[in-house]
Write an enzyme that holds these catalytic residues in place. Structure first.
Site, mmCIF file in Angstrom:
data_model
loop_
_atom_site.group_PDB
_atom_site.id
_atom_site.type_symbol
_atom_site.label_atom_id
_atom_site.label_comp_id
_atom_site.label_asym_id
_atom_site.label_seq_id
_atom_site.Cartn_x
_atom_site.Cartn_y
_atom_site.Cartn_z
ATOM 1 C CG ASP A 49 -1.587 -1.167 1.600
ATOM 2 O OD1 ASP A 49 -1.515 -2.125 0.817
ATOM 3 O OD2 ASP A 49 -2.224 -1.200 2.660
ATOM 4 C CD GLN A 65 2.154 -1.136 5.247
ATOM 5 O OE1 GLN A 65 1.932 -2.206 5.772
ATOM 6 N NE2 GLN A 65 2.575 -0.087 5.941
ATOM 7 C CD1 TRP A 73 2.951 -7.488 3.286
ATOM 8 C CD2 TRP A 73 3.205 -8.978 4.943
ATOM 9 N NE1 TRP A 73 2.455 -6.930 4.444
ATOM 10 C CE2 TRP A 73 2.597 -7.821 5.479
ATOM 11 C CE3 TRP A 73 3.478 -10.043 5.812
ATOM 12 C CZ2 TRP A 73 2.239 -7.698 6.822
ATOM 13 C CZ3 TRP A 73 3.133 -9.932 7.148
ATOM 14 C CH2 TRP A 73 2.517 -8.755 7.641
ATOM 15 C CG PHE A 105 -0.065 -3.271 9.414
ATOM 16 C CD1 PHE A 105 1.189 -3.860 9.281
ATOM 17 C CD2 PHE A 105 -1.181 -4.113 9.440
ATOM 18 C CE1 PHE A 105 1.335 -5.244 9.176
ATOM 19 C CE2 PHE A 105 -1.051 -5.493 9.330
ATOM 20 C CZ PHE A 105 0.209 -6.058 9.198
ATOM 21 C CB SER A 106 -1.875 1.028 5.604
ATOM 22 O OG SER A 106 -1.183 0.297 4.637
ATOM 23 N NE ARG A 179 -5.791 -4.387 7.851
ATOM 24 C CZ ARG A 179 -6.297 -5.594 8.074
ATOM 25 N NH1 ARG A 179 -6.368 -6.072 9.299
ATOM 26 N NH2 ARG A 179 -6.745 -6.319 7.060
ATOM 27 C CD GLU A 231 -7.052 -5.140 3.852
ATOM 28 O OE1 GLU A 231 -6.493 -5.895 4.636
ATOM 29 O OE2 GLU A 231 -6.772 -5.088 2.651
ATOM 30 C CD1 TRP A 313 -4.091 -7.354 -0.529
ATOM 31 C CD2 TRP A 313 -2.122 -8.390 -0.250
ATOM 32 N NE1 TRP A 313 -3.287 -6.527 0.224
ATOM 33 C CE2 TRP A 313 -2.077 -7.147 0.403
ATOM 34 C CE3 TRP A 313 -0.993 -9.210 -0.219
ATOM 35 C CZ2 TRP A 313 -0.943 -6.699 1.093
ATOM 36 C CZ3 TRP A 313 0.140 -8.766 0.467
ATOM 37 C CH2 TRP A 313 0.150 -7.536 1.114
HETATM 38 C C1 FRU Z 1 -3.883 -3.656 2.672
HETATM 39 C C2 FRU Z 1 -3.256 -4.061 3.997
HETATM 40 C C3 FRU Z 1 -3.652 -3.109 5.090
HETATM 41 C C4 FRU Z 1 -2.538 -3.281 6.093
HETATM 42 C C5 FRU Z 1 -1.339 -3.500 5.192
HETATM 43 C C6 FRU Z 1 -0.322 -4.450 5.745
HETATM 44 O O1 FRU Z 1 -3.201 -4.089 1.567
HETATM 45 O O2 FRU Z 1 -3.624 -5.385 4.313
HETATM 46 O O3 FRU Z 1 -4.935 -3.315 5.604
HETATM 47 O O4 FRU Z 1 -2.387 -2.168 6.914
HETATM 48 O O5 FRU Z 1 -1.831 -4.004 3.975
HETATM 49 O O6 FRU Z 1 0.823 -4.482 4.958
#
Ligand code: FRU
Length: 490
Positions: A49, A65, A73, A105-106, A179, A231, A313
Site C-alpha cells: 500500500d 508499506q 511481504w 501498517f498502513s 486498521r 481496508e 493480494w
Molecule cells: C492492505 C493491507 C492493510 C494493512 C497492510 C499491511 O493491503 O492489508 O490493511 O495495513 O496491507 O501491509
C-alpha cells in the site's frame, strides 16, 4: 616488435575480460526486465500500500508499506519517496521501523499547521503520521486486540521521524481488523476526523489534538461490497456544480469485481459525525485486477490526487520479479460527475504526465515503444480491439464490446501467467457514459496498462509479464494516436 605484440595481447585480454564481465554483471537498477519505467517502484524489495501521502512545502510525499529484507511481504516498515511533479520520484531512507508495539501498517500523514498535537518546536510545523501498530505476538496468541493506532512526527520535512511516547493513541476495542487510519482536518468544527477500517465497516473518530480520539459513528455494515475485509479507507469533499459532496473510499480484499483486491467508493454527505450516502449502490473506482489500497494525497486543496498499489493480494507475492516486487499506479486526478442521475467518480492521469511525453502524438505505428501513451476520440463508439504483441506469439488485448457495453483487458496469452492460478484472465468493466462519442487513454509501461475511457468514467489497471517486450501494436475498429514516454529513472 615484442612490446607491440605484448600491448596487443593486453588489449585483447582487457576487451575479452570486460565483455565477459558485462555479461556476468546484473542489469543496472531500474533497467531490469519488468522494471516499471514511468511508475514508482522501490529500488529493491517488497512494497504494498501507498501510505502517508501528503503535500508539504512543494513536495509530494509518498510513504509505502515496505519490507527491506526481502521481496515478499514481511515485517512492515514505511518506505519513503518524494516528488516535485508526481512523476519523478526520489527514494529516501526508511521513515518508520517496527518497534516493541509491532509492525508499521498502513496509515496517513497530516500537516499540523496549528500545532494541535504540540509536537511542533521552535515554530516548526510538524508533519504527523497516524498509522496502525500491528503486534505479531498478540496475533499469534490469538487475541483480537493486536492492531492499535499510533503517531510519529517529523520536524524536518519528513526526513526523520520520532514516535510519540504515548503510543498507541487509539486502543483496539476488540475488533480483529482495526486498521489503516486516514486522518483529515474538519475545518467547520476545528477537529481532526479519522476514518478507520474496522473489519466489515468503517468507524469515524474525532480528536482536537490527534491524540485523544472519540468515536463518532459507524458506516457500511449493510452497504456496499462485503466479499472480504474492509481496508485502507479515505474520506474527502469534492465539489460538483457548486455543491459539496463527500467521497468515502473503502478498499476491500478479496471481493473485487474482477477477483481479489479492489477499491469501492460511496458518495454522500458528512457532517462531522456521520456519513450518509446518496444511494446504496456498490461502485468501483478501478475495475481492473491491479489497483488496490488506493487513497488520495492530503493538503492539496480542492484538487484530489489518487494513487493505488498496482497489484492484487491474489498473486502480489508471486509475480515474476525478484529484486523488487510491485509498483504504484500513475497518480490520477479524481473528480465527481453526474451521469444519468448517478454520482460517479472519474479518474484521469495527472496532467504532469505530459512532462515525459516525448514528441507529439502521431497516428499509431505498428512499432510500440515500451512506454507509451495511446489516445483516441471517436464521434460514434463501436467494437474495437487493440492488440499488443511480440514475436513469441504472446499478446495483450484491450477493447470495447458494444453488445455487453463493456471495456475489457485480456491477458490470457500475455506471457507468464501460470505463477498463480488467479492471474490468467479476461477482465471486464461496464461503460457508464451514455453519449455516442467516446474517448480512450492508455498508459503503457512495459508490464502494465492503465485504461481511462470516457474521460475516466471507466478505469482499469492490469499488469502482465511477457517473455519478450510487447513491441508491436495492431488495432481494429479504432484509430489511435501514439507517443513514447520517457523513463523517470536517470
Ligand atoms: C492492505 C493491507 C492493510 C494493512 C497492510 C499491511 O493491503 O492489508 O490493511 O495495513 O496491507 O501491509
Amino acid at each position: 616488435m615484442k612490446t607491440k605484440c605484448g600491448v596487443l595481447m593486453l588489449i585483447v585480454f582487457i576487451t575479452i575480460n570486460s565483455i565477459c564481465k558485462a555479461q556476468d554483471s546484473p542489469p543496472k537498477t531500474y533497467k531490469e526486465q519488468y522494471r516499471p519505467q514511468i511508475h514508482f517502484s522501490p529500488k529493491e524489495h517488497w512494497t504494498n500500500d501507498p501510505n502517508g501521502m501528503v503535500y508539504f512545502n512543494h513536495t509530494y510525499h509518498l510513504f509505502y508499506q515496505y519490507y527491506p529484507k526481502g521481496s515478499t511481504w514481511g515485517p512492515m516498515h514505511w518506505g519513503h519517496a518524494t516528488s516535485a511533479d508526481l512523476i519523478h520520484w526520489k527514494e529516501l531512507p526508511i521513515a518508520l521501523y517496527p518497534d516493541s508495539l509491532g509492525y508499521i501498517f498502513s496509515g496517513s500523514a497530516v500537516v499540523d499547521s496549528n500545532n494541535t498535537s504540540g509536537f511542533g518546536k521552535k515554530g516548526k510545523t510538524p508533519l504527523v503520521a497516524i498509522f496502525t501498530h500491528h503486534d505479531p505476538k498478540g496475533e499469534k496468541e490469538g487475541t483480537d486486540k493486536f492492531q492499535n493506532q499510533s503517531l510519529a512526527y517529523s520536524l524536518d520535512n519528513g526526513n526523520t521521524w520520532v514516535k510519540y511516547k504515548g503510543n498507541p493513541v487509539l486502543r483496539n476495542p476488540g475488533i480483529k481488523d482495526f486498521r489503516d487510519p486516514k486522518v483529515m482536518w474538519y475545518a467547520k468544527e476545528k477537529k481532526w476526523v479519522m476514518t478507520l477500517a474496522t473489519k466489515d465497516h468503517i468507524t469515524f473518530y474525532s480528536a482536537s489534538d490527534l491524540k485523544n480520539w472519540k468515536k463518532e459513528s459507524e458506516f457500511g455494515l449493510e452497504i456496499g461490497a462485503h466479499g472480504g475485509v474492509w481496508e485502507c479507507p479515505d474520506l474527502f469533499p469534492l465539489k460538483l456544480n457548486g455543491k459539496i459532496y463527500w467521497v468515502l473510499i473503502v478498499n476491500i480484499n478479496p471481493g473485487g469485481p474482477n477477483g481479489g483486491s479492489a477499491t469501492q467508493y460511496f458518495v454522500g454527505q458528512f457532517d462531522g459525525n456521520k456519513f450518509t450516502p446518496v444511494d446504496t449502490k456498490t461502485r468501483w473506482l478501478d475495475y481492473g485486477p491491479d489497483e488496490y489500497a488506493g487513497i488520495t494525497w492530503g493538503n492539496t486543496g480542492a484538487r484530489k490526487i489518487f494513487l493505488g498499489w498496482m497489484s492484487n493480494w491474489q498473486y502480489a507475492n508471486q509475480v515474476p520479479t525478484e529484486k523488487w516486487r510491485n509498483a504504484m499506479t500513475i497518480p490520477r486526478d479524481i473528480t465527481l460527475k453526474k451521469v444519468n442521475g448517478e454520482m460517479l467518480l472519474a479518474s484521469v492521469p495527472v496532467p504532469e504526465l505530459k512532462g515525459i511525453v516525448s514528441g507529439l502524438a502521431t497516428t499509431v505505428k505498428t512499432k510500440l515503444p515500451a512506454q507509451s501513451l495511446l489516445k483516441m476520440r471517436t464521434a460514434s463508439l463501436n467494437d474495437y480491439t487493440i492488440t499488443l504483441s511480440n514475436d513469441a506469439s504472446e499478446e495483450l488485448v484491450i477493447g470495447y464490446d458494444k453488445k455487453t457495453n463493456q471495456y475489457y483487458i485480456d491477458r490470457t496469452k500475455a506471457g507468464k501467467v501460470d505463477f498463480q492460478h488467479d492471474f490468467k484472465g479476461r477482465f471486464v468493466a461496464p461503460r457508464f457514459a451514455t453519449a455516442k462519442a467516446s474517448d480512450l487513454t492508455l498508459v503503457i509501461d512495459g508490464t502494465s496498462v492503465e485504461l481511462f475511457a470516457d474521460n475516466g468514467l471507466t478505469t482499469m489497471t492490469s499488469i502482465f509479464f511477457p517473455n519478450k517486450p510487447f513491441d508491436h501494436i495492431t488495432t481494429k475498429g479504432i484509430s489511435l494516436k501514439q507517443a513514447a514516454l520517457k523513463s523517470i529513472w536517470k
